[in-house]
Scaffold this motif. Structure first.
Motif, PDB file in Angstrom:
ATOM      1  N   ASN A 157       0.812  -1.223   0.000  1.00  0.00           N
ATOM      2  CA  ASN A 157       0.000   0.000   0.000  1.00  0.00           C
ATOM      3  C   ASN A 157       0.839   1.264   0.000  1.00  0.00           C
ATOM      4  O   ASN A 157       0.313   2.346  -0.180  1.00  0.00           O
ATOM      5  CB  ASN A 157      -0.974  -0.007   1.180  1.00  0.00           C
ATOM      6  N   TRP A 158       2.132   1.168   0.202  1.00  0.00           N
ATOM      7  CA  TRP A 158       2.986   2.356   0.173  1.00  0.00           C
ATOM      8  C   TRP A 158       3.307   2.799  -1.251  1.00  0.00           C
ATOM      9  O   TRP A 158       3.747   3.909  -1.468  1.00  0.00           O
ATOM     10  CB  TRP A 158       4.284   2.127   0.953  1.00  0.00           C
ATOM     11  N   ASP A 202       4.562   6.642  -0.600  1.00  0.00           N
ATOM     12  CA  ASP A 202       3.793   7.575   0.227  1.00  0.00           C
ATOM     13  C   ASP A 202       4.483   7.734   1.584  1.00  0.00           C
ATOM     14  O   ASP A 202       4.551   6.800   2.367  1.00  0.00           O
ATOM     15  CB  ASP A 202       2.371   7.060   0.407  1.00  0.00           C
ATOM     16  N   LEU A 203       4.991   8.939   1.835  1.00  0.00           N
ATOM     17  CA  LEU A 203       5.626   9.256   3.115  1.00  0.00           C
ATOM     18  C   LEU A 203       4.897  10.384   3.824  1.00  0.00           C
ATOM     19  O   LEU A 203       5.477  11.078   4.654  1.00  0.00           O
ATOM     20  CB  LEU A 203       7.093   9.656   2.889  1.00  0.00           C
ATOM     21  N   LEU A 263      10.644  14.806   5.879  1.00  0.00           N
ATOM     22  CA  LEU A 263      10.663  13.957   4.693  1.00  0.00           C
ATOM     23  C   LEU A 263       9.611  14.455   3.703  1.00  0.00           C
ATOM     24  O   LEU A 263       8.592  15.011   4.102  1.00  0.00           O
ATOM     25  CB  LEU A 263      10.384  12.504   5.068  1.00  0.00           C
ATOM     26  N   PRO A 264       9.846  14.260   2.405  1.00  0.00           N
ATOM     27  CA  PRO A 264       8.846  14.697   1.420  1.00  0.00           C
ATOM     28  C   PRO A 264       7.569  13.863   1.537  1.00  0.00           C
ATOM     29  O   PRO A 264       7.601  12.740   2.043  1.00  0.00           O
ATOM     30  CB  PRO A 264       9.547  14.448   0.082  1.00  0.00           C
ATOM     31  N   GLY A 265       6.450  14.393   1.036  1.00  0.00           N
ATOM     32  CA  GLY A 265       5.181  13.667   1.078  1.00  0.00           C
ATOM     33  C   GLY A 265       5.209  12.402   0.256  1.00  0.00           C
ATOM     34  O   GLY A 265       4.685  11.365   0.654  1.00  0.00           O
ATOM     35  N   THR A 266       5.811  12.460  -0.919  1.00  0.00           N
ATOM     36  CA  THR A 266       6.014  11.272  -1.755  1.00  0.00           C
ATOM     37  C   THR A 266       7.416  11.331  -2.329  1.00  0.00           C
ATOM     38  O   THR A 266       7.981  12.401  -2.524  1.00  0.00           O
ATOM     39  CB  THR A 266       5.005  11.190  -2.922  1.00  0.00           C
ATOM     40  N   LYS A 267       7.946  10.178  -2.602  1.00  0.00           N
ATOM     41  CA  LYS A 267       9.287  10.065  -3.179  1.00  0.00           C
ATOM     42  C   LYS A 267       9.238   9.003  -4.255  1.00  0.00           C
ATOM     43  O   LYS A 267       8.770   7.892  -4.018  1.00  0.00           O
ATOM     44  CB  LYS A 267      10.281   9.683  -2.091  1.00  0.00           C
ATOM     45  N   GLU A 268       9.687   9.358  -5.468  1.00  0.00           N
ATOM     46  CA  GLU A 268       9.707   8.371  -6.545  1.00  0.00           C
ATOM     47  C   GLU A 268      10.980   7.534  -6.440  1.00  0.00           C
ATOM     48  O   GLU A 268      12.081   8.069  -6.420  1.00  0.00           O
ATOM     49  CB  GLU A 268       9.647   9.032  -7.914  1.00  0.00           C
ATOM     50  N   LEU A 269      10.796   6.230  -6.379  1.00  0.00           N
ATOM     51  CA  LEU A 269      11.915   5.304  -6.358  1.00  0.00           C
ATOM     52  C   LEU A 269      11.956   4.563  -7.688  1.00  0.00           C
ATOM     53  O   LEU A 269      10.918   4.264  -8.275  1.00  0.00           O
ATOM     54  CB  LEU A 269      11.770   4.309  -5.210  1.00  0.00           C
ATOM     55  N   THR A 270      13.158   4.275  -8.148  1.00  0.00           N
ATOM     56  CA  THR A 270      13.349   3.598  -9.424  1.00  0.00           C
ATOM     57  C   THR A 270      14.254   2.392  -9.215  1.00  0.00           C
ATOM     58  O   THR A 270      15.281   2.501  -8.545  1.00  0.00           O
ATOM     59  CB  THR A 270      14.008   4.544 -10.450  1.00  0.00           C
TER      60      THR A 270
END
Length: 142
Positions: free
Chosen positions: A75-76, A105-106, A114-121
């Protein structure tokens, strides 16, 4: 009465909030490290699945299915993972490269910086076996 009476209580009142914020920050960073590990694993699974396909079109489909299945129920990963398979080197002995993108989702940790969302690749590369390759169909052909 001594001059340093109550100094330990004052130190605890001042240091405890900083310690709690530090622990929350570590929890947020730990969550991001765990999420990155899972995204990398999804990319690895997707690349392996694509490398076993019999055609370029099947490789793209199998990569998307494997990447989605690997992160299913997480769900994250807001909106689900995006899987991009690169089959530019589709031939016996060639390679297939897969990228998996996921927005983590953070928002519950944003109050500690911490940022609200962070894109991970996640990236993975897998060789196409000489002996299981069966087709020359490309993803652009009907």
């Amino acid at each position: 009465m001594r001059r340093d009476d109550g100094s330990m209580s004052l130190e605890m009142v001042l240091v405890t909030p900083l310690f709690v914020i530090f622990l929350l920050f570590l929890a947020g960073v730990g969550r991001m490290v765990d999420a990155q590990s899972q995204v990398d694993g999804a990319a690895r699974d997707a690349a392996r699945a694509a490398s076993l396909a019999r055609s370029e079109r099947d490789a793209v489909d199998m990569a998307e299915k494997a990447g989605d299945a690997s992160l299913k129920g997480r769900n994250w990963c807001t909106g689900g993972p995006q899987v991009k398979a690169d089959t530019y080197n589709w031939r016996p002995g060639g390679t297939v490269k897969v990228k998996v993108f996921c927005d983590v989702d953070l928002s519950d940790m944003s109050f500690i910086g911490l940022p609200g969302t962070k894109e991970l690749t996640g990236d993975a590369l897998a060789p196409i076996d000489f002996y299981t390759y069966r087709g020359t169909e490309t993803a652009d052909e009907p």
